[in-house]
Design a protein around this motif. Structure first.
Motif, PDB file in Angstrom:
ATOM      1  N   THR A 323      20.851  -6.072 133.376  1.00 46.88           N
ATOM      2  CA  THR A 323      21.825  -5.587 132.405  1.00 46.88           C
ATOM      3  C   THR A 323      21.111  -4.896 131.247  1.00 46.88           C
ATOM      4  O   THR A 323      20.040  -5.312 130.812  1.00 46.88           O
ATOM      5  CB  THR A 323      22.669  -6.745 131.845  1.00 46.88           C
ATOM      6  OG1 THR A 323      21.799  -7.756 131.319  1.00 46.88           O
ATOM      7  CG2 THR A 323      23.531  -7.362 132.941  1.00 46.88           C
ATOM      8  N   PHE A 324      21.763  -3.846 130.746  1.00 44.39           N
ATOM      9  CA  PHE A 324      21.187  -3.035 129.682  1.00 44.39           C
ATOM     10  C   PHE A 324      22.267  -2.733 128.643  1.00 44.39           C
ATOM     11  O   PHE A 324      23.459  -2.749 128.948  1.00 44.39           O
ATOM     12  CB  PHE A 324      20.636  -1.716 130.249  1.00 44.39           C
ATOM     13  CG  PHE A 324      19.571  -1.913 131.287  1.00 44.39           C
ATOM     14  CD1 PHE A 324      18.234  -1.966 130.934  1.00 44.39           C
ATOM     15  CD2 PHE A 324      19.908  -2.070 132.625  1.00 44.39           C
ATOM     16  CE1 PHE A 324      17.244  -2.163 131.898  1.00 44.39           C
ATOM     17  CE2 PHE A 324      18.941  -2.264 133.596  1.00 44.39           C
ATOM     18  CZ  PHE A 324      17.603  -2.306 133.230  1.00 44.39           C
ATOM     19  N   SER A 325      21.827  -2.448 127.430  1.00 44.96           N
ATOM     20  CA  SER A 325      22.788  -2.045 126.409  1.00 44.96           C
ATOM     21  C   SER A 325      23.408  -0.707 126.827  1.00 44.96           C
ATOM     22  O   SER A 325      22.891  -0.006 127.703  1.00 44.96           O
ATOM     23  CB  SER A 325      22.092  -1.876 125.056  1.00 44.96           C
ATOM     24  OG  SER A 325      21.226  -0.745 125.095  1.00 44.96           O
ATOM     25  N   LYS A 326      24.501  -0.351 126.189  1.00 49.05           N
ATOM     26  CA  LYS A 326      25.213   0.879 126.582  1.00 49.05           C
ATOM     27  C   LYS A 326      24.394   2.130 126.299  1.00 49.05           C
ATOM     28  O   LYS A 326      24.644   3.179 126.881  1.00 49.05           O
ATOM     29  CB  LYS A 326      26.565   0.933 125.861  1.00 49.05           C
ATOM     30  CG  LYS A 326      27.528  -0.140 126.365  1.00 49.05           C
ATOM     31  CD  LYS A 326      28.752  -0.278 125.490  1.00 49.05           C
ATOM     32  CE  LYS A 326      29.582  -1.484 125.937  1.00 49.05           C
ATOM     33  NZ  LYS A 326      30.736  -1.724 125.065  1.00 49.05           N
ATOM     34  N   SER A 327      23.378   2.025 125.437  1.00 48.68           N
ATOM     35  CA  SER A 327      22.494   3.172 125.196  1.00 48.68           C
ATOM     36  C   SER A 327      21.304   3.163 126.154  1.00 48.68           C
ATOM     37  O   SER A 327      20.933   4.186 126.723  1.00 48.68           O
ATOM     38  CB  SER A 327      22.013   3.173 123.744  1.00 48.68           C
ATOM     39  OG  SER A 327      21.383   1.939 123.442  1.00 48.68           O
ATOM     40  N   ASP A 328      20.734   1.983 126.393  1.00 50.25           N
ATOM     41  CA  ASP A 328      19.535   1.893 127.240  1.00 50.25           C
ATOM     42  C   ASP A 328      19.816   2.172 128.712  1.00 50.25           C
ATOM     43  O   ASP A 328      18.914   2.569 129.453  1.00 50.25           O
ATOM     44  CB  ASP A 328      18.893   0.509 127.120  1.00 50.25           C
ATOM     45  CG  ASP A 328      18.235   0.293 125.769  1.00 50.25           C
ATOM     46  OD1 ASP A 328      18.019   1.300 125.062  1.00 50.25           O
ATOM     47  OD2 ASP A 328      17.960  -0.861 125.412  1.00 50.25           O
TER      48      ASP A 328
END
Length: 365
Positions: A323-328
């Motif tokens: 899982t990643f942030s919406k920017s990463d």
């Protein structure tokens, strides 16, 4: 004597909450046939859930005015339709799903003196899609609804913590029951590649989801554009059409028209009952959602040994994903790693399915 149970959900399409309801009904009928007489009530829109339930011999009640959109007049009519059904049905258990059916159904069931009322939260998108006063109103609605049920089923710890922060229900009402999928038959690869003419040396990044705001297909397209600017040995496949509104479908069409070069390597398919067979050809499942509960497509991908790259929403971090942030998540360098990575299958077998049933049976008895 069998207990009479009503399962209630707002929409009758074939999305996550509806599939969970179907899985639960299927399992209860198969493994506990002498304990329950199960009926289902839902809105009339789409209706793909209805024939699947009828194949099981389940009686389905259509609530004509039960719709997802907020409509004071229709909502009031739906409430009285649900209350009449519950009163006439003399149910021992009412189990509600989704926010609209969840609120109306709980109040109607309590006023009808139903002995056992259960509410399953399939993610908090109905609250998280809003900010400011609208969010506060929906939180208040959930707080109010919590007073009319015995148990609130949440899919993971993160969703439970949100309920606590928003003061929805009490600790003793909370039960965490993760989603499960029906044990899959032997699924073979090759169907999607054959259908779309995709050679074996081309990687497939795909998703199976509605073309709706919480799924954010435009983020999927923007990531596709970044990757396709770097390499041409990739195609992107999205399986699933619009359910809530078609405006997002139109935005997708507009994006494809404005990006003709990238569009050559992007495919959008409608809803497919054989989606899991098509998904078997994915090299990566790319989930770009703004909000989720515990998406069944992720459990299916894990079962097939497909790496999952996802935004950090809902219960995703708790079920072993990348899982990643919406920017990463737009960082295209990481996709090279996932193309080369061999993912071990996380087997969702008969025991996983039976645990879901046993956890719910604990609440129903």
């Amino acid at each position: 004597m069998k207990k009479r149970m009503l399962q209630l959900i707002t929409r009758s399409d074939w999305a996550g909450g509806q599939k969970v309801l179907y899985t639960l009904v299927y399992g209860l009928l198969k493994y506990y046939p002498d304990e329950f007489e199960i009926e289902v009530a839902c809105g009339k829109e789409n209706g793909m859930l209805i024939p699947e339930l009828e194949k099981l011999g389940v009686k389905v009640h259509i609530i004509p005015n039960l719709v997802r959109e907020i409509s004071p007049l229709k909502d009031l009519k739906a409430f009285f339709e649900i209350k009449k059904l519950i009163k006439n049905g003399k149910y021992d258990i009412v189990h509600v799903h989704s926010s609209k059916a969840g609120l109306l159904g709980r109040i109607a069931a309590r006023l009808s003196k139903v002995p056992r009322i259960i509410y399953t939260v399939h993610g908090w998108w109905p609250i998280e899609q809003y900010n400011g006063i609208k969010r506060k109103i929906f939180i208040l609605a959930e707080r109010f609804g919590a007073k009319f049920c015995d148990k609130i089923v949440l899919l993971c710890k993160r969703d439970m913590e949100k309920a606590k922060i928003w003061k929805i229900g009490k600790q003793e009402q909370y039960e965490i029951i993760p989603n499960a999928i029906l044990p899959a038959e032997n699924i073979q690869k090759g169907k999607l590649r054959k259908e779309l003419g995709i050679p074996e040396n081309i990687k497939i990044i795909g998703n199976v989801a509605r073309l709706d705001p919480p799924k954010n297909p435009l983020r999927f397209l923007e990531i596709a554009k970044l990757i396709l600017q770097e390499r041409k040995d990739v195609v992107f496949v999205w399986i699933g059409g619009s359910v809530v509104e078609d405006s997002y479908g139109k935005q997708v069409e507009q994006w494809l028209l404005e990006n003709p070069e990238e569009s050559k390597n992007i495919h959008f398919l409608p809803f497919r009952k054989d989606a899991i067979e098509l998904m078997a050809d994915f090299d990566i499942l790319l989930l770009t959602s703004d909000a989720e509960g515990m998406p069944l497509v992720v459990l299916e991908a894990q079962n097939l040994g497909i790496p999952v790259v996802s935004t950090d929403v809902g219960c995703l971090k708790e079920i072993g994903n990348y899982t990643f942030s919406k920017s990463d998540i737009s960082d295209i360098k990481m996709f090279k790693y996932f193309f080369e990575k061999k993912q071990e299958s996380i087997i969702f077998d008969q025991q996983t399915f039976e645990k879901l049933l046993k956890d719910y049976m604990r609440l129903f008895r």
